[in-house]
Motif scaffolding. Structure first.
Motif, PDB file in Angstrom:
ATOM      1  N   MET A 199       1.196  -0.907   0.321  1.00  0.00           N
ATOM      2  CA  MET A 199       0.150  -0.021   0.123  1.00  0.00           C
ATOM      3  C   MET A 199       0.943   1.550  -0.244  1.00  0.00           C
ATOM      4  O   MET A 199       0.962   2.029   0.908  1.00  0.00           O
ATOM      5  CB  MET A 199      -0.747  -0.215   1.329  1.00  0.00           C
ATOM      6  N   LYS A 200       1.480   1.138  -1.195  1.00  0.00           N
ATOM      7  CA  LYS A 200       2.390   2.522  -1.357  1.00  0.00           C
ATOM      8  C   LYS A 200       1.563   4.224  -1.354  1.00  0.00           C
ATOM      9  O   LYS A 200       0.012   4.169  -2.248  1.00  0.00           O
ATOM     10  CB  LYS A 200       2.996   2.818  -1.982  1.00  0.00           C
ATOM     11  N   GLU A 201       2.348   5.016  -0.387  1.00  0.00           N
ATOM     12  CA  GLU A 201       1.137   6.078  -0.925  1.00  0.00           C
ATOM     13  C   GLU A 201       1.963   7.298  -2.201  1.00  0.00           C
ATOM     14  O   GLU A 201       2.411   7.109  -2.806  1.00  0.00           O
ATOM     15  CB  GLU A 201       2.473   7.302   0.147  1.00  0.00           C
ATOM     16  N   ARG A 202       0.110   7.259  -2.496  1.00  0.00           N
ATOM     17  CA  ARG A 202       0.505   7.798  -3.930  1.00  0.00           C
ATOM     18  C   ARG A 202      -0.337   9.333  -4.017  1.00  0.00           C
ATOM     19  O   ARG A 202      -1.057   9.674  -2.798  1.00  0.00           O
ATOM     20  CB  ARG A 202      -1.019   6.757  -4.564  1.00  0.00           C
ATOM     21  N   LYS A 203       0.064  10.231  -4.691  1.00  0.00           N
ATOM     22  CA  LYS A 203      -0.847  11.486  -4.853  1.00  0.00           C
ATOM     23  C   LYS A 203      -1.924  11.288  -4.750  1.00  0.00           C
ATOM     24  O   LYS A 203      -2.234  11.122  -6.029  1.00  0.00           O
ATOM     25  CB  LYS A 203       0.239  12.391  -6.178  1.00  0.00           C
ATOM     26  N   GLY A 204      -2.462  12.099  -3.752  1.00  0.00           N
ATOM     27  CA  GLY A 204      -3.068  12.426  -3.760  1.00  0.00           C
ATOM     28  C   GLY A 204      -4.003  11.741  -3.123  1.00  0.00           C
ATOM     29  O   GLY A 204      -5.900  11.439  -2.361  1.00  0.00           O
ATOM     30  N   ASP A 205      -3.714  10.627  -1.996  1.00  0.00           N
ATOM     31  CA  ASP A 205      -4.069   9.967  -1.350  1.00  0.00           C
ATOM     32  C   ASP A 205      -4.336  10.392  -0.368  1.00  0.00           C
ATOM     33  O   ASP A 205      -5.163  10.232   0.424  1.00  0.00           O
ATOM     34  CB  ASP A 205      -3.266   8.751  -0.897  1.00  0.00           C
ATOM     35  N   SER A 206      -3.278  11.725   0.320  1.00  0.00           N
ATOM     36  CA  SER A 206      -4.050  12.354   1.223  1.00  0.00           C
ATOM     37  C   SER A 206      -4.370  13.752   1.424  1.00  0.00           C
ATOM     38  O   SER A 206      -3.158  14.257   0.383  1.00  0.00           O
ATOM     39  CB  SER A 206      -2.862  12.384   2.728  1.00  0.00           C
ATOM     40  N   PRO A 207      -4.782  14.500   2.206  1.00  0.00           N
ATOM     41  CA  PRO A 207      -5.865  16.052   1.759  1.00  0.00           C
ATOM     42  C   PRO A 207      -3.810  16.938   2.204  1.00  0.00           C
ATOM     43  O   PRO A 207      -3.493  16.361   2.824  1.00  0.00           O
ATOM     44  CB  PRO A 207      -6.950  15.976   2.471  1.00  0.00           C
ATOM     45  N   PRO A 208      -4.085  18.020   1.857  1.00  0.00           N
ATOM     46  CA  PRO A 208      -2.841  18.682   2.246  1.00  0.00           C
ATOM     47  C   PRO A 208      -3.235  19.267   3.998  1.00  0.00           C
ATOM     48  O   PRO A 208      -3.611  18.573   4.289  1.00  0.00           O
ATOM     49  CB  PRO A 208      -3.445  20.534   2.096  1.00  0.00           C
ATOM     50  N   GLN A 209      -1.696  19.009   4.367  1.00  0.00           N
ATOM     51  CA  GLN A 209      -1.380  19.322   5.590  1.00  0.00           C
ATOM     52  C   GLN A 209      -2.090  19.883   6.240  1.00  0.00           C
ATOM     53  O   GLN A 209      -2.396  19.838   7.678  1.00  0.00           O
ATOM     54  CB  GLN A 209       0.100  19.584   5.406  1.00  0.00           C
ATOM     55  N   GLY A 210      -2.456  21.424   5.513  1.00  0.00           N
ATOM     56  CA  GLY A 210      -3.366  22.122   6.386  1.00  0.00           C
ATOM     57  C   GLY A 210      -4.340  21.698   6.593  1.00  0.00           C
ATOM     58  O   GLY A 210      -4.984  22.536   7.602  1.00  0.00           O
ATOM     59  N   SER A 211      -4.732  21.128   5.990  1.00  0.00           N
ATOM     60  CA  SER A 211      -6.662  20.603   6.379  1.00  0.00           C
ATOM     61  C   SER A 211      -7.216  19.710   8.017  1.00  0.00           C
ATOM     62  O   SER A 211      -6.944  18.822   8.276  1.00  0.00           O
ATOM     63  CB  SER A 211      -6.809  19.297   5.024  1.00  0.00           C
ATOM     64  N   SER A 212      -7.250  20.785   8.443  1.00  0.00           N
ATOM     65  CA  SER A 212      -7.947  20.152  10.164  1.00  0.00           C
ATOM     66  C   SER A 212      -9.369  19.586  10.059  1.00  0.00           C
ATOM     67  O   SER A 212      -9.740  18.430  10.840  1.00  0.00           O
ATOM     68  CB  SER A 212      -8.041  21.173  10.928  1.00  0.00           C
ATOM     69  N   LEU A 255       2.349   1.226  15.318  1.00  0.00           N
ATOM     70  CA  LEU A 255       3.707   1.922  14.479  1.00  0.00           C
ATOM     71  C   LEU A 255       3.858   3.447  15.329  1.00  0.00           C
ATOM     72  O   LEU A 255       5.339   3.217  15.082  1.00  0.00           O
ATOM     73  CB  LEU A 255       2.558   2.011  13.202  1.00  0.00           C
ATOM     74  N   GLY A 256       3.073   4.229  15.959  1.00  0.00           N
ATOM     75  CA  GLY A 256       3.641   4.943  16.952  1.00  0.00           C
ATOM     76  C   GLY A 256       4.925   4.657  17.045  1.00  0.00           C
ATOM     77  O   GLY A 256       5.765   5.499  17.650  1.00  0.00           O
ATOM     78  N   GLU A 257       4.878   3.357  17.914  1.00  0.00           N
ATOM     79  CA  GLU A 257       5.098   3.045  19.094  1.00  0.00           C
ATOM     80  C   GLU A 257       6.587   2.701  18.583  1.00  0.00           C
ATOM     81  O   GLU A 257       7.959   2.662  18.943  1.00  0.00           O
ATOM     82  CB  GLU A 257       5.164   2.346  19.995  1.00  0.00           C
ATOM     83  N   VAL A 258       6.920   1.961  17.824  1.00  0.00           N
ATOM     84  CA  VAL A 258       7.884   1.043  17.109  1.00  0.00           C
ATOM     85  C   VAL A 258       8.412   1.608  15.790  1.00  0.00           C
ATOM     86  O   VAL A 258       9.234   1.403  15.598  1.00  0.00           O
ATOM     87  CB  VAL A 258       7.301  -0.627  16.538  1.00  0.00           C
ATOM     88  N   GLY A 259       7.867   2.112  14.844  1.00  0.00           N
ATOM     89  CA  GLY A 259       8.715   3.371  14.045  1.00  0.00           C
ATOM     90  C   GLY A 259       7.742   2.288  12.772  1.00  0.00           C
ATOM     91  O   GLY A 259       8.085   2.934  11.456  1.00  0.00           O
ATOM     92  N   GLU A 260       8.257   1.453  12.653  1.00  0.00           N
ATOM     93  CA  GLU A 260       7.469   0.333  11.283  1.00  0.00           C
ATOM     94  C   GLU A 260       7.236  -1.194  11.378  1.00  0.00           C
ATOM     95  O   GLU A 260       8.081  -1.389  12.117  1.00  0.00           O
ATOM     96  CB  GLU A 260       8.537   0.860  10.310  1.00  0.00           C
ATOM     97  N   ALA A 261       6.959  -1.741  10.680  1.00  0.00           N
ATOM     98  CA  ALA A 261       6.804  -3.122  11.117  1.00  0.00           C
ATOM     99  C   ALA A 261       6.017  -3.766  10.230  1.00  0.00           C
ATOM    100  O   ALA A 261       5.936  -3.364   9.380  1.00  0.00           O
ATOM    101  CB  ALA A 261       5.755  -3.124  12.270  1.00  0.00           C
ATOM    102  N   GLY A 262       6.997  -5.201   9.840  1.00  0.00           N
ATOM    103  CA  GLY A 262       5.951  -5.684   8.868  1.00  0.00           C
ATOM    104  C   GLY A 262       4.317  -6.603   8.892  1.00  0.00           C
ATOM    105  O   GLY A 262       4.424  -6.140   9.597  1.00  0.00           O
ATOM    106  N   PHE A 263       3.951  -7.461   8.020  1.00  0.00           N
ATOM    107  CA  PHE A 263       2.773  -7.890   7.651  1.00  0.00           C
ATOM    108  C   PHE A 263       2.660  -8.376   8.769  1.00  0.00           C
ATOM    109  O   PHE A 263       1.713  -8.397   9.984  1.00  0.00           O
ATOM    110  CB  PHE A 263       2.324  -7.870   6.121  1.00  0.00           C
ATOM    111  N   LYS A 309       6.664   1.306   2.704  1.00  0.00           N
ATOM    112  CA  LYS A 309       7.706   2.404   2.699  1.00  0.00           C
ATOM    113  C   LYS A 309       8.292   0.525   0.938  1.00  0.00           C
ATOM    114  O   LYS A 309       7.870  -1.154   1.118  1.00  0.00           O
ATOM    115  CB  LYS A 309       8.683   1.869   3.548  1.00  0.00           C
ATOM    116  N   PRO A 310       9.294   0.667   0.725  1.00  0.00           N
ATOM    117  CA  PRO A 310      10.018  -0.134  -0.582  1.00  0.00           C
ATOM    118  C   PRO A 310      10.736  -1.090  -0.197  1.00  0.00           C
ATOM    119  O   PRO A 310      10.466  -2.114  -0.575  1.00  0.00           O
ATOM    120  CB  PRO A 310      10.765   1.134  -1.079  1.00  0.00           C
ATOM    121  N   ASN A 311      11.360  -1.005   1.863  1.00  0.00           N
ATOM    122  CA  ASN A 311      11.252  -2.928   2.158  1.00  0.00           C
ATOM    123  C   ASN A 311      10.078  -3.476   2.429  1.00  0.00           C
ATOM    124  O   ASN A 311      10.311  -4.341   2.648  1.00  0.00           O
ATOM    125  CB  ASN A 311      12.010  -2.236   3.090  1.00  0.00           C
TER     126      ASN A 311
END
Length: 293
Positions: free
Chosen positions: A1-14, A37-45, A73-75
């Motif tokens: 599930m890679k992040e693609r352009k348009g997946d997320s709204p602008p950062q200022g969108s409260s 994920l916030g605690e470990v940083g990254e994890a595989g499936f 991520k790519p990994n």
């Protein structure tokens, strides 16, 4: 599930971030994914599925619903996007705050809050005054008058929240007027210190009645001159009674710190912790000035 352009709204969108919060808080699976994920940083499936005890289908489904917050991520490991990191920080802070609210206090804390705290730090009493400006003004003036009378009859000189006998030498004004002036100066100095520090803590200080509330908060320590007068007028201030008198003064000063904490918190609109810090600074300055003078 890679992040693609348009997946997320602008950062200022409260508004979008608020939707994200509701989406996550309303679903325990998504909340656990974000927190993990916030605690470990990254994890595989596989690591996610093992730690969160979710089925393959459930995990895939919730990861898909967290698109824009969780990226791959790519990994092929999952991590939080920048927006996901902000959402994680908000959620983790709120969870800690809620846990603190519902944490069972120690038995000694419960006893203090129920039987002692309401008298030492009378927030409820000052809250009632906050809703009744004429009452606050009247009580402030009454406390001022009673305090001035106590200083005149006892001959004690006031410096912030501490006392010492008035100098016996010649003063540049009549002695009663000098004592009243010192009381007014102490009151205004305590009020000024409280307002400046409260302002630094973000208080708006919209209520001028804070000035009267400060005088009311000084009431406990202003009872000491009457005790001092009774002891000296009967020639009882000797030996052990001198020690007891000093201990009583310190006790009344500590009670006054509690009263100041409540008044500054209620009328200044800041937390009790910050208000106590201000009151502590005031009593510290009182001791320091008395020592220097």
């Amino acid at each position: 599930m890679k992040e693609r352009k348009g997946d997320s709204p602008p950062q200022g969108s409260s508004a979008s971030e608020l939707d994200d919060l509701y989406n996550i808080l309303g679903n325990p699976h998504r909340r656990r994914i974000i927190l993990f994920l916030g605690e470990v940083g990254e994890a595989g499936f596989t690591e996610l599925r093992r730690h969160l005890s979710m089925s393959v289908g459930t995990l895939y489904y919730n990861l898909d619903n967290l698109r824009g917050l969780v990226v791959q991520k790519p990994n092929r490991k999952y991590t939080l996007s920048e927006r996901g990191r902000r959402v994680y920080e908000i959620i983790s802070k709120e969870i800690k705050r809620i846990e603190e609210m519902y944490r069972e206090p120690h038995c000694l804390v419960r006893i203090y809050s129920k039987y002692i705290g309401r008298f030492v730090t009378p927030v409820d009493a000052f809250s009632r005054m906050y809703r009744n400006a004429p009452l606050t003004t009247a009580l402030g003036l009454a406390t001022l008058a009673a305090g001035a009378l106590g200083l005149i009859v006892s001959g004690l000189d006031m410096t912030l929240l501490d006392f010492e006998p008035c100098p016996s030498g010649a003063l540049w004004m009549p002695r009663p007027l000098w004592l009243i002036t010192k009381l007014l100066a102490s009151w205004l100095a305590i009020t000024a210190i409280s307002m400046v520090l409260a302002k630094l803590f973000g208080a708006r200080l919209e209520r001028i009645e804070l000035v009267s509330a400060i005088m009311i908060a000084m009431a406990p320590v202003l009872t000491y001159p009457y005790v001092y007068y009774l002891l000296t007028s009967q020639n009882l201030l000797t030996g052990a009674l001198v020690l007891l008198s000093n201990l009583l003064l310190r006790l009344l000063q500590m009670v006054t710190v509690g009263f100041l904490t409540a008044s500054i918190s209620v009328f200044g609109g800041i937390s009790l912790e910050r208000a106590f810090f201000i009151a502590f600074i005031i009593i510290y300055l009182s001791f320091t000035l008395s020592f220097l003078i």
